[in-house]
Design a protein around this motif. Structure first.
Motif, PDB file in Angstrom:
ATOM      1  N   SER A   1      42.651  52.593  35.960  1.00 55.93           N
ATOM      2  CA  SER A   1      43.403  52.217  37.160  1.00 55.93           C
ATOM      3  C   SER A   1      42.520  51.469  38.149  1.00 55.93           C
ATOM      4  CB  SER A   1      43.990  53.465  37.833  1.00 55.93           C
ATOM      5  OG  SER A   1      44.994  54.044  37.033  1.00 55.93           O
ATOM      6  N   PHE A   2      41.245  51.843  38.204  1.00 54.91           N
ATOM      7  CA  PHE A   2      40.335  51.131  39.103  1.00 54.91           C
ATOM      8  C   PHE A   2      40.234  49.666  38.714  1.00 54.91           C
ATOM      9  CE2 PHE A   2      36.082  49.423  39.870  1.00 54.91           C
ATOM     10  CZ  PHE A   2      35.996  49.539  41.251  1.00 54.91           C
ATOM     11  N   PHE A   3      40.044  49.392  37.414  1.00 51.61           N
ATOM     12  CA  PHE A   3      39.887  48.000  36.986  1.00 51.61           C
ATOM     13  C   PHE A   3      41.210  47.245  36.969  1.00 51.61           C
ATOM     14  CE2 PHE A   3      35.983  49.814  35.087  1.00 51.61           C
ATOM     15  CZ  PHE A   3      35.073  48.929  35.630  1.00 51.61           C
ATOM     16  N   ALA A   4      42.311  47.933  36.741  1.00 51.32           N
ATOM     17  CA  ALA A   4      43.604  47.257  36.645  1.00 51.32           C
ATOM     18  C   ALA A   4      44.252  47.049  37.999  1.00 51.32           C
ATOM     19  CB  ALA A   4      44.547  48.059  35.752  1.00 51.32           C
ATOM     20  N   ARG A   5      43.923  47.898  38.988  1.00 50.97           N
ATOM     21  CA  ARG A   5      44.620  47.827  40.270  1.00 50.97           C
ATOM     22  C   ARG A   5      43.665  47.683  41.449  1.00 50.97           C
ATOM     23  NH1 ARG A   5      48.451  52.801  41.488  1.00 50.97           N
ATOM     24  NH2 ARG A   5      49.396  51.941  39.587  1.00 50.97           N
ATOM     25  N   ASP A   6      42.745  48.614  41.588  1.00 42.53           N
ATOM     26  CA  ASP A   6      41.905  48.644  42.784  1.00 42.53           C
ATOM     27  C   ASP A   6      40.951  47.462  42.878  1.00 42.53           C
ATOM     28  OD1 ASP A   6      43.114  50.917  43.638  1.00 42.53           O
ATOM     29  OD2 ASP A   6      41.493  52.281  43.088  1.00 42.53           O
ATOM     30  N   LEU A   7      40.292  47.138  41.773  1.00 39.31           N
ATOM     31  CA  LEU A   7      39.326  46.038  41.803  1.00 39.31           C
ATOM     32  C   LEU A   7      39.995  44.708  42.150  1.00 39.31           C
ATOM     33  CD1 LEU A   7      36.500  44.879  41.330  1.00 39.31           C
ATOM     34  CD2 LEU A   7      37.028  44.763  38.891  1.00 39.31           C
ATOM     35  N   PRO A   8      41.094  44.313  41.483  1.00 38.86           N
ATOM     36  CA  PRO A   8      41.751  43.060  41.888  1.00 38.86           C
ATOM     37  C   PRO A   8      42.212  43.090  43.344  1.00 38.86           C
ATOM     38  CG  PRO A   8      42.521  43.749  39.727  1.00 38.86           C
ATOM     39  CD  PRO A   8      41.720  44.888  40.261  1.00 38.86           C
ATOM     40  N   GLU A   9      42.748  44.219  43.801  1.00 39.92           N
ATOM     41  CA  GLU A   9      43.211  44.314  45.182  1.00 39.92           C
ATOM     42  C   GLU A   9      42.068  44.125  46.169  1.00 39.92           C
ATOM     43  OE1 GLU A   9      44.114  48.169  47.477  1.00 39.92           O
ATOM     44  OE2 GLU A   9      46.096  47.526  46.790  1.00 39.92           O
ATOM     45  N   ALA A  10      40.915  44.745  45.881  1.00 38.39           N
ATOM     46  CA  ALA A  10      39.768  44.631  46.774  1.00 38.39           C
ATOM     47  C   ALA A  10      39.252  43.199  46.833  1.00 38.39           C
ATOM     48  CB  ALA A  10      38.657  45.581  46.316  1.00 38.39           C
ATOM     49  N   VAL A  11      39.144  42.560  45.677  1.00 40.57           N
ATOM     50  CA  VAL A  11      38.626  41.193  45.630  1.00 40.57           C
ATOM     51  C   VAL A  11      39.610  40.232  46.286  1.00 40.57           C
ATOM     52  CG1 VAL A  11      37.950  39.318  44.080  1.00 40.57           C
ATOM     53  CG2 VAL A  11      37.219  41.662  43.596  1.00 40.57           C
ATOM     54  N   LEU A  12      40.903  40.424  46.046  1.00 36.07           N
ATOM     55  CA  LEU A  12      41.913  39.572  46.684  1.00 36.07           C
ATOM     56  C   LEU A  12      41.870  39.685  48.197  1.00 36.07           C
ATOM     57  CD1 LEU A  12      44.924  40.183  44.273  1.00 36.07           C
ATOM     58  CD2 LEU A  12      44.053  37.932  44.915  1.00 36.07           C
ATOM     59  N   GLY A  13      41.521  40.855  48.715  1.00 34.05           N
ATOM     60  CA  GLY A  13      41.474  41.045  50.157  1.00 34.05           C
ATOM     61  C   GLY A  13      40.241  40.468  50.813  1.00 34.05           C
ATOM     62  N   HIS A  14      39.276  40.022  50.023  1.00 34.65           N
ATOM     63  CA  HIS A  14      38.016  39.572  50.620  1.00 34.65           C
ATOM     64  C   HIS A  14      37.654  38.128  50.283  1.00 34.65           C
ATOM     65  CE1 HIS A  14      34.227  40.726  52.616  1.00 34.65           C
ATOM     66  NE2 HIS A  14      33.645  39.884  51.776  1.00 34.65           N
ATOM     67  N   TYR A  15      38.094  37.626  49.139  1.00 30.73           N
ATOM     68  CA  TYR A  15      37.703  36.288  48.683  1.00 30.73           C
ATOM     69  C   TYR A  15      38.929  35.410  48.439  1.00 30.73           C
ATOM     70  CZ  TYR A  15      33.172  38.528  47.767  1.00 30.73           C
ATOM     71  OH  TYR A  15      31.992  39.225  47.889  1.00 30.73           O
ATOM     72  N   ARG A  16      38.703  34.107  48.423  1.00 29.94           N
ATOM     73  CA  ARG A  16      39.774  33.152  48.136  1.00 29.94           C
ATOM     74  C   ARG A  16      39.932  33.029  46.621  1.00 29.94           C
ATOM     75  NH1 ARG A  16      36.609  29.827  51.168  1.00 29.94           N
ATOM     76  NH2 ARG A  16      36.714  28.181  49.587  1.00 29.94           N
ATOM     77  N   VAL A  17      40.684  33.914  46.072  1.00 26.66           N
ATOM     78  CA  VAL A  17      40.876  33.942  44.620  1.00 26.66           C
ATOM     79  C   VAL A  17      42.353  33.773  44.300  1.00 26.66           C
ATOM     80  CG1 VAL A  17      38.856  35.399  44.276  1.00 26.66           C
ATOM     81  CG2 VAL A  17      41.096  36.449  44.543  1.00 26.66           C
ATOM     82  N   GLY A  18      42.616  33.335  43.067  1.00 22.56           N
ATOM     83  CA  GLY A  18      43.986  33.136  42.644  1.00 22.56           C
ATOM     84  C   GLY A  18      44.762  34.438  42.585  1.00 22.56           C
ATOM     85  N   ARG A  19      46.025  34.386  42.979  1.00 22.54           N
ATOM     86  CA  ARG A  19      46.879  35.570  42.982  1.00 22.54           C
ATOM     87  C   ARG A  19      47.851  35.590  41.811  1.00 22.54           C
ATOM     88  NH1 ARG A  19      46.947  38.414  47.762  1.00 22.54           N
ATOM     89  NH2 ARG A  19      45.648  37.526  49.422  1.00 22.54           N
ATOM     90  N   GLY A  20      47.967  34.492  41.108  1.00 25.27           N
ATOM     91  CA  GLY A  20      48.913  34.422  40.009  1.00 25.27           C
ATOM     92  C   GLY A  20      48.448  35.239  38.816  1.00 25.27           C
ATOM     93  N   PRO A  21      49.372  35.571  37.907  1.00 24.19           N
ATOM     94  CA  PRO A  21      49.027  36.379  36.733  1.00 24.19           C
ATOM     95  C   PRO A  21      48.068  35.695  35.776  1.00 24.19           C
ATOM     96  CG  PRO A  21      51.271  35.530  36.562  1.00 24.19           C
ATOM     97  CD  PRO A  21      50.803  35.221  37.947  1.00 24.19           C
ATOM     98  N   GLY A  22      47.915  34.387  35.891  1.00 25.57           N
ATOM     99  CA  GLY A  22      47.005  33.680  35.003  1.00 25.57           C
ATOM    100  C   GLY A  22      45.661  33.374  35.626  1.00 25.57           C
ATOM    101  N   SER A  23      45.342  34.006  36.763  1.00 27.15           N
ATOM    102  CA  SER A  23      44.117  33.676  37.494  1.00 27.15           C
ATOM    103  C   SER A  23      42.932  34.546  37.128  1.00 27.15           C
ATOM    104  CB  SER A  23      44.368  33.794  39.003  1.00 27.15           C
ATOM    105  OG  SER A  23      45.389  32.908  39.425  1.00 27.15           O
ATOM    106  N   TRP A  24      43.180  35.648  36.427  1.00 27.37           N
ATOM    107  CA  TRP A  24      42.133  36.629  36.195  1.00 27.37           C
ATOM    108  C   TRP A  24      41.844  36.800  34.704  1.00 27.37           C
ATOM    109  CZ3 TRP A  24      39.902  40.301  39.831  1.00 27.37           C
ATOM    110  CH2 TRP A  24      40.221  40.014  41.158  1.00 27.37           C
ATOM    111  N   GLY A  25      40.548  36.883  34.389  1.00 25.00           N
ATOM    112  CA  GLY A  25      40.112  37.206  33.044  1.00 25.00           C
ATOM    113  C   GLY A  25      39.042  38.284  33.110  1.00 25.00           C
TER     114      GLY A  25
END
Length: 374
Positions: free
Chosen positions: A217-241
Motif C-alpha cells: 500500500s505504501f508503494f501503490a498509494r502513499d509514495l505516489p501521493e507524496a511525490v505528487l504533492g511535492h514535485y511537478r510530476v505527471g498525474r495520468g495513469p501512464g506517467s509512472w513506472g
C-alpha cells in the motif's frame, strides 16, 4: 566512523596486514609446547583471520551497498518520524528534503545544466511508513522555459537489504539518465530511488503484512501521493513506472501487475517471481492463503485478469539462477492481453552490480518509451 567510510576500510586492511606480519614474525618464538604459546598462536591466527574477513566484508559492502550504517548492520535502525503540515485547501506533502547535491560532483555546474539529486524522507499518509529516499530531478526541471512542464516518474528499488545511496553512487541511475537524455535516447524523467525494505531490518517483500507493515500500500498509494504533492510530476495513469533489481525487481513486477492504474510499466532486473518466507521476512501471510497467492506472480498471471501494463524482465544464460524461470515467465505473460512483455537476456552475467549496470541504460530507454509526462 561510518560503516561505509574509507577510514574504516583502511583501518581494517591495515589491521590485517599488521596482524599477518606480526604472526609471521612471532611464530618462531611461539613454537614451544606450552599452554601459553599455544593460546598465543590460536589468538594470533583468530585475530588475523577476523581482520581479513572484516576487510573483505567491508569491500563487499561498499561494492554492493548491503548496509548503510552500523545501526543498519546490527538491525538497530529506526525510522524517524516526519512532521507533516496540513494546510487548508491543499493536500499534505509527505516529502521533506534533507539535502541536495549535483548528479556528478565534479563540475556539472548549476542544476539547470546538470540536474540535482535530493536526499529526502517520505512519510506514508495512510500506512504511517517513513523511509529515506533519493530523488533525481533532470536539468529541464529547473529551466525557466519548462516551469509549467510535468515529468514522468520512475520509482527505482534496490535489492534486499540494499541501500538507496547505492542506486546513486554504485548503479549510477541519475548519471545514466542524464547522459541518455543528453544523447536524445530517452526523455527527461524524475527518479525516486529507495529500497523496498521500508520496515528495516525486516524484508517485507512489498507485502501488506497482516498486523504489520503495509508495504504494498505504501508503494501503490502513499509514495505516489507524496511525490505528487511535492514535485511537478505527471498525474495520468501512464506517467509512472517502477524498476528494481533482485528483491526490488520482484516488487517492481508485482506493483505493475497489481496496480496498472498507477504503474504503466514495471522492470525486474534479475527478479524472482514469488515471495520467499525465511528468517529475514518472518511470517508474511499469517495463514492467509489469498495473500500468499497474491504474492506469487505465477499465480497472478494464471488467475487474475491480465492488466494493461508493460513488463520487462532480465536474466543471463550463464550466471543467473533465474534464467529458466524468466523464460517461463515470458511465455506465460505473452498469453495474456493487453499485458505486454519484453526482456533483456545477456550471454553471461551474475547477480551483481556490474550486470545491472549493463542492463540499466536499455531499461531506462524502455521505460521512457512507455511513460507519458501527463
Amino acid at each position: 566512523m561510518g560503516l561505509t567510510s574509507g577510514a574504516v576500510l583502511a583501518l581494517a586492511v591495515l589491521s590485517g596486514v599488521l596482524l599477518f606480519t606480526g604472526t609471521v614474525w612471532l611464530w618462531p618464538r611461539l613454537a614451544r609446547q606450552s599452554w601459553r604459546t599455544v593460546g598465543a598462536r590460536v589468538g594470533l591466527l583468530f585475530a588475523t583471520q577476523a581482520a581479513v574477513f572484516a576487510a573483505v566484508a567491508l569491500v563487499a559492502n561498499q561494492s554492493f551497498g548491503f548496509y548503510a550504517s552500523w545501526a543498519d548492520l546490527f538491525g538497530r535502525e529506526t525510522g524517524r518520524g516526519v512532521v507533516v503540515d496540513h494546510s487548508a485547501g491543499g493536500a499534505p506533502s509527505g516529502v521533506r528534503v534533507v539535502d541536495t547535491r549535483r548528479v556528478v560532483p565534479a563540475g556539472t555546474g548549476r542544476p539547470e545544466s546538470g540536474g540535482q539529486v535530493q536526499r529526502v524522507e517520505i512519510v506514508g499518509r495512510t500506512t504511517g511508513i517513513t523511509t529515506p529516499a533519493y530523488v533525481y530531478l533532470p536539468p529541464e526541471y529547473f529551466q525557466p522555459r519548462h516551469r509549467a512542464r510535468t515529468f514522468p516518474v520512475a520509482v527505482v528499488l534496490t535489492g534486499y537489504p540494499g541501500t538507496a545511496e547505492a542506486l546513486v553512487d554504485k548503479l549510477h541511475y541519475p548519471r545514466t539518465a542524464l547522459n541518455l537524455a543528453r544523447d536524445g535516447r530517452m526523455r527527461p524523467m524524475i527518479l525516486v530511488m529507495l529500497r523496498p525494505t521500508v520496515a528495516p531490518p525486516r524484508d517485507t517483500e512489498c507485502v501488506d503484512v497482516p498486523g504489520g507493515p503495509r508495504a504494498e500500500s505504501f508503494f501503490a498509494r502513499d509514495l505516489p501521493e507524496a511525490v505528487l504533492g511535492h514535485y511537478r510530476v505527471g498525474r495520468g495513469p501512464g506517467s509512472w513506472g517502477v524498476v528494481g533489481n533482485s528483491t526490488g525487481g520482484y516488487c517492481a513486477l508485482k506493483l505493475a501487475l497489481h496496480h496498472p492504474g498507477v504503474y504503466a510499466a514495471g522492470a525486474g532486473l534479475s527478479a524472482y517471481y514469488d515471495a520467499p518466507v525465511d528468517a529475514t521476512t518472518g511470517d508474511l501471510f499469517r495463514g492467509d492463503r489469498a495473500l500468499r497467492n497474491r504474492a506469487n506472480l505465477w499465480w497472478s498471471l494464471e488467475h487474475l485478469p491480465p492488466p494493461d501494463t508493460s513488463l520487462l524482465v532480465t536474466s543471463s544464460r550463464s550466471g543467473e539462477s533465474n534464467y529458466r524461470d524468466t523464460l517461463e515467465f515470458i511465455e506465460r505473460a505473452k498469453r495474456g492481453k493487453p499485458t505486454r512483455i519484453s526482456s533483456i537476456i545477456l550471454e553471461s552475467g551474475g547477480h551483481n552490480f556490474n550486470t545491472w549496470r549493463r542492463e540499466i541504460p536499455p531499461t531506462l530507454e524502455w521505460l521512457s518509451e512507455r511513460l507519458s509526462p501527463r
